[in-house]
Design a protein around this motif. Structure first.
Motif, PDB file in Angstrom:
ATOM      1  N   PHE A 207       0.811  -1.210   0.000  1.00 32.81           N
ATOM      2  CA  PHE A 207       0.000   0.000   0.000  1.00 32.81           C
ATOM      3  C   PHE A 207       0.850   1.269   0.000  1.00 32.81           C
ATOM      4  N   ASN A 208       2.144   1.133  -0.349  1.00 34.48           N
ATOM      5  CA  ASN A 208       3.014   2.300  -0.460  1.00 34.48           C
ATOM      6  C   ASN A 208       3.205   2.746  -1.904  1.00 34.48           C
ATOM      7  N   GLY A 209       2.837   1.905  -2.846  1.00 33.79           N
ATOM      8  CA  GLY A 209       3.025   2.247  -4.252  1.00 33.79           C
ATOM      9  C   GLY A 209       1.859   3.059  -4.780  1.00 33.79           C
ATOM     10  N   CYS A 210       1.800   3.172  -6.095  1.00 32.27           N
ATOM     11  CA  CYS A 210       0.636   3.829  -6.708  1.00 32.27           C
ATOM     12  C   CYS A 210       0.308   3.129  -8.017  1.00 32.27           C
ATOM     13  N   ARG A 211      -0.963   3.190  -8.368  1.00 35.60           N
ATOM     14  CA  ARG A 211      -1.449   2.487  -9.561  1.00 35.60           C
ATOM     15  C   ARG A 211      -1.514   3.466 -10.728  1.00 35.60           C
ATOM     16  N   PRO A 212      -0.688   3.262 -11.774  1.00 34.47           N
ATOM     17  CA  PRO A 212      -0.640   4.220 -12.885  1.00 34.47           C
ATOM     18  C   PRO A 212      -1.773   4.011 -13.887  1.00 34.47           C
ATOM     19  N   TYR A 213      -2.171   5.113 -14.509  1.00 37.67           N
ATOM     20  CA  TYR A 213      -3.117   5.051 -15.612  1.00 37.67           C
ATOM     21  C   TYR A 213      -2.892   6.260 -16.506  1.00 37.67           C
ATOM     22  N   ILE A 214      -3.123   6.090 -17.789  1.00 35.59           N
ATOM     23  CA  ILE A 214      -2.968   7.191 -18.733  1.00 35.59           C
ATOM     24  C   ILE A 214      -4.234   8.027 -18.707  1.00 35.59           C
ATOM     25  N   ARG A 215      -4.067   9.283 -18.314  1.00 34.02           N
ATOM     26  CA  ARG A 215      -5.212  10.193 -18.224  1.00 34.02           C
ATOM     27  C   ARG A 215      -5.571  10.759 -19.593  1.00 34.02           C
ATOM     28  N   SER A 216      -4.525  11.093 -20.385  1.00 32.20           N
ATOM     29  CA  SER A 216      -4.830  11.745 -21.662  1.00 32.20           C
ATOM     30  C   SER A 216      -3.633  11.688 -22.608  1.00 32.20           C
ATOM     31  N   PHE A 217      -3.929  11.633 -23.908  1.00 27.17           N
ATOM     32  CA  PHE A 217      -2.974  11.935 -24.964  1.00 27.17           C
ATOM     33  C   PHE A 217      -3.351  13.303 -25.517  1.00 27.17           C
ATOM     34  N   LEU A 218      -2.373  14.180 -25.688  1.00 23.57           N
ATOM     35  CA  LEU A 218      -2.682  15.534 -26.145  1.00 23.57           C
ATOM     36  C   LEU A 218      -1.474  16.154 -26.819  1.00 23.57           C
ATOM     37  N   ASP A 219      -1.738  17.134 -27.666  1.00 27.04           N
ATOM     38  CA  ASP A 219      -0.671  17.929 -28.285  1.00 27.04           C
ATOM     39  C   ASP A 219      -0.698  19.289 -27.609  1.00 27.04           C
ATOM     40  N   ILE A 220       0.269  19.526 -26.720  1.00 26.82           N
ATOM     41  CA  ILE A 220       0.224  20.716 -25.871  1.00 26.82           C
ATOM     42  C   ILE A 220       0.985  21.909 -26.458  1.00 26.82           C
ATOM     43  N   ASN A 221       1.695  21.719 -27.580  1.00 27.62           N
ATOM     44  CA  ASN A 221       2.417  22.848 -28.164  1.00 27.62           C
ATOM     45  C   ASN A 221       2.228  22.954 -29.673  1.00 27.62           C
ATOM     46  N   ASN A 222       1.217  22.262 -30.177  1.00 30.50           N
ATOM     47  CA  ASN A 222       0.827  22.386 -31.586  1.00 30.50           C
ATOM     48  C   ASN A 222       1.967  22.023 -32.539  1.00 30.50           C
ATOM     49  N   ASP A 223       2.744  20.985 -32.169  1.00 31.79           N
ATOM     50  CA  ASP A 223       3.850  20.555 -33.023  1.00 31.79           C
ATOM     51  C   ASP A 223       3.533  19.259 -33.765  1.00 31.79           C
ATOM     52  N   GLN A 224       2.257  18.859 -33.755  1.00 33.41           N
ATOM     53  CA  GLN A 224       1.776  17.668 -34.454  1.00 33.41           C
ATOM     54  C   GLN A 224       2.296  16.373 -33.853  1.00 33.41           C
ATOM     55  N   THR A 225       2.907  16.439 -32.675  1.00 33.54           N
ATOM     56  CA  THR A 225       3.363  15.248 -31.962  1.00 33.54           C
ATOM     57  C   THR A 225       2.742  15.247 -30.572  1.00 33.54           C
ATOM     58  N   SER A 226       2.256  14.101 -30.149  1.00 34.26           N
ATOM     59  CA  SER A 226       1.519  14.041 -28.887  1.00 34.26           C
ATOM     60  C   SER A 226       2.439  13.990 -27.674  1.00 34.26           C
ATOM     61  N   GLU A 227       1.900  14.426 -26.563  1.00 34.41           N
ATOM     62  CA  GLU A 227       2.448  14.180 -25.245  1.00 34.41           C
ATOM     63  C   GLU A 227       1.416  13.339 -24.492  1.00 34.41           C
ATOM     64  N   LEU A 228       1.762  12.860 -23.318  1.00 31.26           N
ATOM     65  CA  LEU A 228       0.780  12.107 -22.547  1.00 31.26           C
ATOM     66  C   LEU A 228       0.827  12.516 -21.083  1.00 31.26           C
ATOM     67  N   ILE A 229      -0.338  12.466 -20.472  1.00 37.43           N
ATOM     68  CA  ILE A 229      -0.447  12.695 -19.031  1.00 37.43           C
ATOM     69  C   ILE A 229      -0.638  11.340 -18.373  1.00 37.43           C
ATOM     70  N   LEU A 230       0.340  10.965 -17.567  1.00 31.77           N
ATOM     71  CA  LEU A 230       0.269   9.726 -16.802  1.00 31.77           C
ATOM     72  C   LEU A 230      -0.024  10.083 -15.352  1.00 31.77           C
ATOM     73  N   SER A 231      -1.076   9.499 -14.814  1.00 28.48           N
ATOM     74  CA  SER A 231      -1.430   9.729 -13.424  1.00 28.48           C
ATOM     75  C   SER A 231      -1.224   8.457 -12.624  1.00 28.48           C
ATOM     76  N   CYS A 232      -0.943   8.627 -11.337  1.00 30.81           N
ATOM     77  CA  CYS A 232      -0.668   7.480 -10.484  1.00 30.81           C
ATOM     78  C   CYS A 232      -1.447   7.653  -9.187  1.00 30.81           C
ATOM     79  N   ALA A 233      -2.431   6.779  -8.962  1.00 27.85           N
ATOM     80  CA  ALA A 233      -3.301   6.883  -7.795  1.00 27.85           C
ATOM     81  C   ALA A 233      -2.685   6.176  -6.607  1.00 27.85           C
ATOM     82  N   ARG A 234      -2.534   6.902  -5.498  1.00 24.15           N
ATOM     83  CA  ARG A 234      -1.977   6.337  -4.286  1.00 24.15           C
ATOM     84  C   ARG A 234      -3.091   5.883  -3.349  1.00 24.15           C
ATOM     85  N   TYR A 235      -2.720   5.079  -2.369  1.00 30.72           N
ATOM     86  CA  TYR A 235      -3.689   4.440  -1.486  1.00 30.72           C
ATOM     87  C   TYR A 235      -4.398   5.457  -0.596  1.00 30.72           C
TER      88      TYR A 235
END
Length: 259
Positions: A207-235
């Motif tokens: 119960f010390n770790g965290c469970r990761p999940y991909i929240r979103s794929f997005l292009d945050i600077n309009n360069d036609q290449t995606s970035e991703l937001i990875l979130s990690c839920a803790r206990y």
């Protein structure tokens, strides 16, 4: 005269080349320097983008200044609409007449002077475990490990017309088994190559770790290449860690995190 004509042609070629290079590389770079955005990732993460740099918005005064501004809102990566947001214990939405709007789903919202692109995706179960087993062995983990969460997302991340696969595996927060080692691993497979995104095999307590999940794929600077937001839920009340990743020079790097 012939030498003069050749000289003029060389100058013309140089000027055409210079204009082409400026339009291809210089102009987009100038535009990106002018991009500004405030991105609300969750109740726990607010990021500002200015001069191609990211910063966390953490002070109460700065957060209060964001209230009653209109944001483009996405819920579960689906465009929801443009509404005013106000932050208290969480974010609340209101329409133009200040009527409350229910926000059901994973919130992602932004205000910017350019158009961010946010993409929907589908999460599937992992049927072929070839890459998963390879990654487990590379981290000295058993290929017979049990998971509390495992999934695969297929998405054209770098906009090259070919699909990349994202794998998420974790055994944190087990209820009906006791693992020898706690781990959470996220990686991408492109052209049969494995690229690590997030790896945590250091937690000795379930119960010390965290469970990761991909929240979103997005292009945050309009360069036609995606970035991703990875979130990690803790206990329990541990909250959520939100991380913005880019893929550059063959590896994933964190641009900003709320931790």
């Amino acid at each position: 005269m012939r030498e003069k004509s050749t000289y003029i042609k060389l100058i013309a070629i140089f000027l055409i080349f210079f204009v082409f290079m400026f339009l291809a590389f210089g102009l987009p770079n100038i535009k990106q320097n002018r991009y500004e955005a405030t991105v609300i990732v969750s109740d726990e993460a607010i990021w500002n983008y200015h001069n191609k740099k990211w910063t966390n918005v953490t002070s109460n005064i700065s957060i209060q200044n964001l209230n009653w501004n209109k944001y483009k809102i996405y819920l579960d990566n689906i465009e929801f609409g443009n509404y005013y947001l106000w932050k208290d214990d969480r974010w609340y939405a209101f329409d133009d007449h200040k009527n409350a709007i229910s926000l059901e789903g994973d919130l992602l919202a932004y205000r910017s002077n350019f158009d961010l692109k946010i993409y929907d995706f589908v999460e599937d179960e992992i049927k072929d475990k070839t890459y998963v087993e390879k990654v487990l062995l590379e981290n000295n983990l058993s290929t017979n490990s049990q998971f509390t969460s495992s999934s695969k997302i297929s998405f054209d991340f770098d906009n090259d017309g070919f699909i990349e696969d994202f794998y998420l595996i974790s055994n944190v927060f087990p209820h009906d088994f006791v693992p020898d080692t706690i781990f959470s691993i996220v990686f991408m497979v492109k052209n049969d190559e494995i690229y690590s995104i997030y790896t945590d095999v250091d937690s000795n307590q379930a119960f010390n770790g965290c469970r990761p999940y991909i929240r979103s794929f997005l292009d945050i600077n309009n360069d036609q290449t995606s970035e991703l937001i990875l979130s990690c839920a803790r206990y329990s009340m541990g909250g959520v860690v939100d991380m913005l990743y880019e893929f550059k020079n063959g590896e994933f790097k964190i641009l900003i995190s709320n931790q």
